[in-house]
Design an enzyme around this catalytic site. Structure first.
Site, PDB file in Angstrom:
ATOM      1  N   ASP A  24       0.838  -1.237  -0.144  1.00  0.00           N
ATOM      2  CA  ASP A  24       0.090  -0.089  -0.008  1.00  0.00           C
ATOM      3  C   ASP A  24       0.899   1.249  -0.067  1.00  0.00           C
ATOM      4  O   ASP A  24       2.021   1.130   0.197  1.00  0.00           O
ATOM      5  CB  ASP A  24      -0.915  -0.023   1.210  1.00  0.00           C
ATOM      6  CG  ASP A  24      -1.965   1.160   1.253  1.00  0.00           C
ATOM      7  OD1 ASP A  24      -2.548   1.526   0.449  1.00  0.00           O
ATOM      8  OD2 ASP A  24      -1.808   1.863   2.616  1.00  0.00           O
ATOM      9  N   SER A  25       0.272   2.541  -0.163  1.00  0.00           N
ATOM     10  CA  SER A  25       1.114   3.606  -0.176  1.00  0.00           C
ATOM     11  C   SER A  25       1.634   3.975   1.254  1.00  0.00           C
ATOM     12  O   SER A  25       2.214   4.759   1.376  1.00  0.00           O
ATOM     13  CB  SER A  25       0.356   4.798  -0.805  1.00  0.00           C
ATOM     14  OG  SER A  25      -1.135   5.078   0.064  1.00  0.00           O
ATOM     15  N   TYR A  36      -1.197   8.160  -3.190  1.00  0.00           N
ATOM     16  CA  TYR A  36      -1.333   7.984  -4.641  1.00  0.00           C
ATOM     17  C   TYR A  36      -2.657   8.625  -4.949  1.00  0.00           C
ATOM     18  O   TYR A  36      -2.804   8.718  -6.291  1.00  0.00           O
ATOM     19  CB  TYR A  36      -1.760   6.289  -4.647  1.00  0.00           C
ATOM     20  CG  TYR A  36      -0.559   5.450  -4.477  1.00  0.00           C
ATOM     21  CD1 TYR A  36       0.672   5.573  -4.625  1.00  0.00           C
ATOM     22  CD2 TYR A  36      -0.783   4.107  -4.213  1.00  0.00           C
ATOM     23  CE1 TYR A  36       1.789   4.646  -4.232  1.00  0.00           C
ATOM     24  CE2 TYR A  36       0.482   3.087  -3.912  1.00  0.00           C
ATOM     25  CZ  TYR A  36       1.510   3.421  -4.079  1.00  0.00           C
ATOM     26  OH  TYR A  36       2.475   2.517  -3.705  1.00  0.00           O
ATOM     27  N   GLY A  37      -3.723   8.707  -4.300  1.00  0.00           N
ATOM     28  CA  GLY A  37      -4.930   9.360  -4.699  1.00  0.00           C
ATOM     29  C   GLY A  37      -5.075  10.564  -5.510  1.00  0.00           C
ATOM     30  O   GLY A  37      -5.668  10.527  -6.453  1.00  0.00           O
ATOM     31  N   CYS A  56      -4.638  -1.893  -1.725  1.00  0.00           N
ATOM     32  CA  CYS A  56      -4.961  -0.392  -2.179  1.00  0.00           C
ATOM     33  C   CYS A  56      -5.832  -0.290  -3.031  1.00  0.00           C
ATOM     34  O   CYS A  56      -5.532  -0.817  -4.112  1.00  0.00           O
ATOM     35  CB  CYS A  56      -3.606   0.337  -2.173  1.00  0.00           C
ATOM     36  SG  CYS A  56      -3.647   2.073  -2.569  1.00  0.00           S
ATOM     37  N   ASN A  57      -7.047   0.321  -2.947  1.00  0.00           N
ATOM     38  CA  ASN A  57      -7.969   0.495  -3.926  1.00  0.00           C
ATOM     39  C   ASN A  57      -7.435   1.395  -5.148  1.00  0.00           C
ATOM     40  O   ASN A  57      -7.505   0.997  -6.229  1.00  0.00           O
ATOM     41  CB  ASN A  57      -9.140   0.939  -3.735  1.00  0.00           C
ATOM     42  CG  ASN A  57     -10.022   0.285  -2.428  1.00  0.00           C
ATOM     43  OD1 ASN A  57     -11.016  -0.541  -2.960  1.00  0.00           O
ATOM     44  ND2 ASN A  57      -9.446   0.259  -1.435  1.00  0.00           N
ATOM     45  N   THR A  58      -7.043   2.450  -4.709  1.00  0.00           N
ATOM     46  CA  THR A  58      -6.311   3.490  -6.077  1.00  0.00           C
ATOM     47  C   THR A  58      -5.319   2.708  -6.780  1.00  0.00           C
ATOM     48  O   THR A  58      -5.383   2.633  -7.977  1.00  0.00           O
ATOM     49  CB  THR A  58      -5.702   4.509  -5.122  1.00  0.00           C
ATOM     50  OG1 THR A  58      -6.712   5.003  -4.223  1.00  0.00           O
ATOM     51  CG2 THR A  58      -5.451   5.473  -5.827  1.00  0.00           C
ATOM     52  N   CYS A  70     -11.340   2.787   0.140  1.00  0.00           N
ATOM     53  CA  CYS A  70      -9.859   2.939   0.253  1.00  0.00           C
ATOM     54  C   CYS A  70      -9.507   2.221   1.704  1.00  0.00           C
ATOM     55  O   CYS A  70     -10.272   2.337   2.634  1.00  0.00           O
ATOM     56  CB  CYS A  70      -9.709   4.520   0.599  1.00  0.00           C
ATOM     57  SG  CYS A  70      -8.444   5.005   1.335  1.00  0.00           S
ATOM     58  N   THR A  71      -8.587   1.754   1.655  1.00  0.00           N
ATOM     59  CA  THR A  71      -8.166   0.858   2.530  1.00  0.00           C
ATOM     60  C   THR A  71      -7.775   1.116   3.785  1.00  0.00           C
ATOM     61  O   THR A  71      -7.904   0.968   4.948  1.00  0.00           O
ATOM     62  CB  THR A  71      -6.846  -0.193   2.223  1.00  0.00           C
ATOM     63  OG1 THR A  71      -5.834   0.481   1.896  1.00  0.00           O
ATOM     64  CG2 THR A  71      -7.362  -1.178   1.080  1.00  0.00           C
ATOM     65  N   HIS A  72      -7.139   2.610   3.939  1.00  0.00           N
ATOM     66  CA  HIS A  72      -6.980   3.462   5.004  1.00  0.00           C
ATOM     67  C   HIS A  72      -8.383   3.773   5.868  1.00  0.00           C
ATOM     68  O   HIS A  72      -8.197   3.817   7.108  1.00  0.00           O
ATOM     69  CB  HIS A  72      -6.452   4.805   4.603  1.00  0.00           C
ATOM     70  CG  HIS A  72      -4.962   4.996   4.189  1.00  0.00           C
ATOM     71  ND1 HIS A  72      -4.616   4.498   2.923  1.00  0.00           N
ATOM     72  CD2 HIS A  72      -4.035   5.529   4.911  1.00  0.00           C
ATOM     73  CE1 HIS A  72      -3.530   4.685   3.116  1.00  0.00           C
ATOM     74  NE2 HIS A  72      -2.743   5.021   4.365  1.00  0.00           N
TER      75      HIS A  72
HETATM   76  N1  DGL Z   1      -5.066   2.976   0.822  1.00  0.00           N
HETATM   77  C1  DGL Z   1      -5.346   3.596  -0.702  1.00  0.00           C
HETATM   78  C2  DGL Z   1      -6.552   3.018  -1.267  1.00  0.00           C
HETATM   79  O1  DGL Z   1      -7.181   2.065  -0.759  1.00  0.00           O
HETATM   80  C3  DGL Z   1      -5.265   5.124  -0.873  1.00  0.00           C
HETATM   81  C4  DGL Z   1      -4.308   6.091  -0.225  1.00  0.00           C
HETATM   82  C5  DGL Z   1      -3.571   6.754  -0.972  1.00  0.00           C
HETATM   83  O2  DGL Z   1      -3.975   8.099  -1.558  1.00  0.00           O
HETATM   84  O3  DGL Z   1      -2.357   6.737  -1.106  1.00  0.00           O
HETATM   85  O4  DGL Z   1      -7.021   3.551  -2.038  1.00  0.00           O
END
Ligand code: DGL
Length: 267
Positions: free
Chosen positions: A10-11, A42-43, A74-76, A184-186
């Site tokens: 993940d990021s 990443y977003g 990470c979804n992104t 978003c996993t966060h």
């Molecule tokens: N955790 C990431 C997700 O699931 C996004 C976080 C980011 O913007 O880096 O999309």
């Protein structure tokens, strides 16, 4: 039997809940967690930029580690880079994370489901064809929430956590949404607050269980050919990109999870 590691990527800290959930039932596996803090977040990036970051990171990791499976937690990153990654590394198994829209559609009665994610995820969500057209998707991006979790979740008070999510729940409520997907996993770090504030009117969905099931399915294929030996000594590593020293929050995070912390260039 295959004792090579499963990588979670993940990021930042977003993939840790996925890693933990997997280890609950699969403690015999060697697991390495990679936080790409150098490229966080990443977003706001373009699809091409994210794909290129993920391809070079995977290349660097594979030069140092012989992995049996990579979970893009990470979804992104999954939305932007999963297809290019599969093309570039056809010999490697990947599991991606996409917003749990299908189960939300099954539970939706209002005809409208909400998705909360990063800017990139929300822009691209419709291109994924994750729903059957029976529901309208109302997407909201929440970069502020990603930053909050990454930087402040350990020190935030319960009030701060509740305050920051409340305004998003209000937006979805105004739209008449009855099912909300945490895309978003966060945001998994705030799931209790989301459930407490939104349910029962708005039911919350996440992809945690689906991802663990998918990894297990792949490891169990061919009579468990990719499974680690039960009595084999396993290894847990928490790997950070970038060269700056980790600082106390990363050190603590790795320690709490029982992982050894290292920088990618120390591998
Ligand atoms: N955790 C990431 C997700 O699931 C996004 C976080 C980011 O913007 O880096 O999309």
């Amino acid at each position: 039997m295959d004792n090579r590691p499963v990588l979670f990527l993940d990021s930042g800290i977003g993939g840790i809940p996925y890693c933990r959930d997997f280890l609950k039932r699969n403690a015999q596996e060697t697991v390495y967690y990679i936080a790409d803090r150098e490229n966080f977040p990443y977003g706001p990036r373009s699809k091409e930029e994210i794909a290129s970051i993920l391809i070079s990171l995977t290349k660097e990791l594979l030069n140092k580690i012989s992995a049996k499976l990579v979970v893009i937690a990470c979804n992104t990153a999954s939305i932007s880079a999963l297809s290019p990654l599969r093309q570039k590394f056809p010999q490697l198994l990947f599991v991606g994370t996409v917003p749990a829209i299908k189960p939300a559609v099954s539970a939706c009665k209002s005809g409208k489901i909400g998705v909360l994610g990063t800017e990139r995820t929300i822009q691209d969500i419709r291109t994924l064809n994750l729903e059957d057209g029976s529901c309208e998707i109302f997407g909201v991006s929440a970069p502020e929430l990603v930053e909050f979790v990454e930087k402040s979740i350990d020190s935030a008070s319960e009030n701060e956590k509740t305050d920051i999510i409340r305004k998003y729940i209000d937006i979805f409520r105004e739209q008449g949404i009855d099912t909300l997907v945490l895309g978003c996993t966060h945001f998994l770090y705030l799931i209790e607050e989301f459930r407490r504030e939104a349910e029962p009117e708005i039911k919350i969905f996440d992809s945690l269980e689906g991802i663990t099931n998918r990894i297990e399915f792949l490891l169990n294929e061919n009579d468990g050919a990719l499974r680690a030996q039960k009595d084999c000594a396993h290894d847990r590593k928490f790997i950070l990109t970038g060269t700056q020293p980790p600082g106390p929050s990363w050190t603590n995070r790795a320690k709490v999870s029982g992982f050894d912390l290292c920088l990618i260039n120390e591998l």
